[in-house]
Enzyme design. Structure first.
Site, PDB file in Angstrom:
ATOM      1  N   GLY A 295       0.879  -1.015  -0.075  1.00  0.00           N
ATOM      2  CA  GLY A 295       0.261  -0.034   0.002  1.00  0.00           C
ATOM      3  C   GLY A 295       0.769   0.963   0.080  1.00  0.00           C
ATOM      4  N   SER A 296       0.548   1.976   0.825  1.00  0.00           N
ATOM      5  CA  SER A 296       1.000   3.757   0.496  1.00  0.00           C
ATOM      6  C   SER A 296       2.489   3.367   1.161  1.00  0.00           C
ATOM      7  CB  SER A 296      -0.108   4.439   1.181  1.00  0.00           C
ATOM      8  OG  SER A 296      -1.374   4.452   0.672  1.00  0.00           O
ATOM      9  N   THR A 297       3.175   3.183   2.216  1.00  0.00           N
ATOM     10  CA  THR A 297       3.923   2.643   2.566  1.00  0.00           C
ATOM     11  C   THR A 297       5.375   2.844   1.235  1.00  0.00           C
ATOM     12  OG1 THR A 297       4.185   0.381   2.647  1.00  0.00           O
ATOM     13  CG2 THR A 297       3.135   1.124   4.746  1.00  0.00           C
TER      14      THR A 297
END
Length: 576
Positions: A295-297
């Site tokens: 995801g956004s990591t």
């Protein structure tokens, strides 16, 4: 009647008959004498072996398995002496009353003992292995002919379930089956020896004859693990999984300077000292063996490529209105329509649209090179059983929608240990170091990935992400500057994204002024209504990071004052 004149007595036998009989007798004696001389003088090995089998036996001398300790010498795994009971079926003289008492001591049914002896088919059978010495003595007191004991070692793990996924365990033969026990089997095991002994009719050793082969003790191993940080990480992870009624979770703590793994925990877990009821799901060290979409990591790596190429600066404005971006038949959406955002705000607000637009302005090859250079799609080389590579498709096959979604961590899979290591690039001014499960004595050789300037710019953006205007204010720590990024991604099932199943994650480091630790947290399928990484994983990061920094006596680099958090439910929600 005069017997002296009896006709029977007057019978004369031929002389040759008596001589033949005497010759036969003397020939028989000669053969027997020759056979005796041959067996006892010339070829006595057979009789000697048969004789020695009655009183002489070669027994194995077990080698003590090496201990496993943490970095400070605390024992994590050690071998304790136990006994194994075995029998020679052809010599066993077991009366019915003795059979009942023996079965009770061994915790077995009399029928089971009889079956083992009957099925042995040879001259050796184990009845029970690894029994305590006090029980073994009570068995010996029965004085049953043909029943013997040998010394073995049983592995004991003081940390129990806290250390289970790191250490693994050994089997009945003291051979590593999982974790460190398996990875370092050759160093830990040692080599058993043997010696010849003389025993009496009850099977008791009365004399040592000779050492045939001396045993070699196993070597101790000092892990990089810190037992107190491991305990802290495990307890906070377990609490989060139970609080959010999640399926599972993992956490990794790395030393930025050395690449040493200071903590590595997964939940659910098991007790390596009692493995009576054990499933495969409990055995997996999910931080190493499982992959997920980050995801956004992953957004910081996309931004790092753009900064490194010179196409953007932290203050370049990216239009994200109206909060969505359509590519072909697919639409990318933000949790909130933000309008114009600077590059650093794209990270702070976790804008999918902003990250996708930046990615589409870059050559696909440059993004792929970044993912490869930080270790995605490759084995971490920890030497840990079950390490996975993850999945990064070759850039030549990327479609525009795939390049856009990879910018925010969809269409790519990584393990938690890979993600934690990759973030050390931003903590080490652009350098990547190899990971190590054991203590590192010599300085490590880093691998440059991005320029120090780019790494420091991304570090500043990650620090903004944990501020009240970012997605992870609950990752803040009193007295320390923190940097990090949340991740929330739908789970894939049967090739499709499950609408109500999420993976919540957070990766960060501290203190920002001189980073010492990287911590990555992943919680799988939280079901209590909260699923954003900032609400589920970030608080775990904060509590573990705070305790670990104080444990390592790392000096504060921020004012020591209470953390101001937004009201529950009013945090900035990241795009999924």
């Amino acid at each position: 009647m005069n017997f002296a004149t009896s006709p029977v007595l007057e019978l004369n036998l031929p002389v040759w008959r008596s001589r033949l009989l005497m010759l036969a007798f003397f020939s028989g004696f000669a053969v027997l004498a020759g056979r005796a001389v041959f067996l006892q003088g010339l070829d006595n090995e057979f009789l000697q072996a048969k004789g020695e089998s009655r009183y002489s036996r070669v027994i194995e001398i077990s080698a003590n398995r090496g201990r496993i300790t943490d970095r400070n010498g605390e024992v994590l795994a050690a071998s304790t002496p136990v006994k194994s009971v075995w029998a020679v079926p052809e010599e066993l003289k077991l009366q019915q009353p003795q059979l009942g008492r023996l079965a009770a001591l061994l915790g077995m049914q009399p029928r089971e003992i009889e079956k083992r002896i009957g099925d042995a088919g040879g001259d050796f059978v184990f009845l029970k292995r690894q029994i305590p010495p006090e029980v073994a003595q009570r068995v010996a007191d029965l004085r049953i002919p043909g029943l013997f004991q040998s010394r073995e070692y049983r592995r004991y793990y003081p940390g129990g379930e806290v250390m289970a996924h790191v250490l693994g365990f050994t089997g009945a033969n003291d051979v590593g089956q999982e974790g460190i026990e398996l990875a370092f089997q050759d160093r830990l095991a040692g080599k058993p020896g043997s010696r010849r002994v003389i025993r009496d009719r009850l099977g008791q050793i009365v004399e040592d004859v000779e050492d045939i082969r001396p045993s070699q003790e196993g070597r101790d191993i000092a892990l990089a693990l810190d037992a107190k940080i491991q305990n802290l990480a495990f307890s906070q992870l377990k609490a989060a999984v139970e609080l959010h009624r999640a399926r599972a979770g993992s956490i990794v703590v790395l030393d930025v300077a050395t690449g040493e793994v200071l903590a590595l925990a997964s939940f659910p877990t098991y007790n390596p000292n009692n493995r009576a009821r054990l499933s495969g799901a409990q055995l997996r060290n999910r931080a190493v063996t499982d992959t997920f979409e980050p995801g956004s990591t992953l957004k910081p790596f996309t931004i790092a490529v753009a900064l490194e190429s010179g196409r953007v600066t932290p203050h370049t404005v990216i239009p994200t209105a109206p909060g969505s971006l359509t590519i072909g038949t697919a639409t990318i959406r933000d949790a909130h329509a933000e309008g114009n955002l600077t590059v650093e705000q794209v990270i702070q607000k976790s804008s999918n649209v902003g990250a996708a637009k930046i990615a589409l302005s870059l050559p696909a090859e440059s993004m792929w090179n970044m993912f490869e250079s930080v270790g995605f799609g490759a084995v971490p080389h920890l030497g840990f059983p079950g390490e996975v590579t993850g999945r990064v498709r070759p850039y030549k096959h990327w479609r525009p929608i795939e390049q856009a979604t990879m910018a925010y961590g969809h269409g790519i899979s990584v393990s938690l240990i890979q993600l934690a290591r990759a973030y050390s690039v931003f903590a080490r001014d652009g350098e990547l170091v190899p990971l190590s499960l054991t203590r590192v004595a010599a300085p490590v050789v880093p691998q440059p990935v991005v320029s120090p300037k780019t790494a420091r710019m991304v570090r500043h953006m990650l620090e903004l992400a944990v501020q009240p205007e970012g997605t992870a204010p609950r990752a803040q720590i009193m007295g320390y500057r923190v940097a990090g990024k949340t991740g929330t991604a739908h789970k894939q099932e049967n090739g499709h994204y499950a609408p109500n199943k999420y993976v919540s994650s957070f990766v960060g480091f501290a203190p920002v002024s001189a980073p010492r630790l990287v911590i990555a947290v992943m919680v799988d399928e939280p079901t209590d209504g909260k699923y954003y990484g900032g609400a589920v994983a970030a608080p775990v990061f904060a509590r573990v990071m705070e305790g670990a920094l104080r444990r390592l006596s790392v000096s504060p680099d921020a004012p020591i004052k209470p953390i101001e958090l937004p009201p529950e439910g009013q945090e900035v929600k990241e795009s999924v």
